[in-house]
Write a protein that holds these residues in place. Structure first.
Motif: not given
Length: 193
Positions: A173-193
């Motif tokens: 449902s959500v992906l994290s930018g981990e330590g590379v992109l700190p604080g970045f999250t992406f909601k996968c419903d934008r791709v999997f809808c």
């Protein structure tokens, strides 16, 4: 009606870096890449669904970067000249600010001679999964620290990290930018809808 492609590339046809740059300048409306061994690859245009999905990825990444100020965001029309000699255009990319600013103005304005820190490849209906996986492995081998291969057809994400095996997540449902992109999250419903 059987339509022939507008550009047909002879088998084993290879181009140098300079020839690739000249071809790209002369054919601005044709998306192309070049492998590390010089093979020219013409990229087919995407359909509306893929374009909409990719816009969502770019928008989320751009919004995060505007708030964080940690780097620069690039869309799928940006070609990066990788350390192995390949010229690649990921669907979305991000480069840390210090690395971007270390490039000369001429390098920034051309095909930047740098591998992005973060890349996204979004599989469209015409993409072969094995080709995208090879590109993701190439990005990682050239220094990319985090990469996402998003596959809406199978509702899965493959995550590529330096020094680690590929992680496959089904239906996140959500992906994290981990330590590379700190604080970045992406909601996968934008791709999997």
């Amino acid at each position: 009606m059987n339509m022939q492609p507008l550009v047909q590339i002879p088998v084993a046809f290879k181009v140098s870096q300079a020839q690739f740059e000249a071809l790209a300048q002369a054919n601005r409306d044709v998306a192309m890449e070049r492998s590390a061994t010089g093979e020219l690859e013409i990229m087919p245009p995407t359909g509306g669904t893929t374009g909409k999905r990719n816009a969502g990825i770019i928008a989320a990444l751009w919004n995060w970067n505007q708030a964080s100020g940690l780097g620069e965001v690039f869309d799928s029309s940006t070609v990066f000249h990788l350390p192995n000699g390949a010229d690649r255009a990921p669907d979305a990319a991000w480069v840390a600010l210090a690395r971007w600013q270390a490039l000369t103005l001429e390098e920034q304005e051309g095909f930047p001679p740098i591998c992005p820190d973060f890349v996204v490849e979004l599989r469209s209906k015409t993409d072969r999964l094995k080709d995208l996986r090879a590109k993701m492995a190439e990005y990682r081998a050239n220094g990319c620290r985090l990469g996402w291969l998003l596959d809406p057809q199978h509702r899965q994400v493959e995550i590529y990290r330096q020094g680690q095996p590929v992680e496959v997540i089904m239906g996140p449902s959500v992906l994290s930018g981990e330590g590379v992109l700190p604080g970045f999250t992406f909601k996968c419903d934008r791709v999997f809808c």
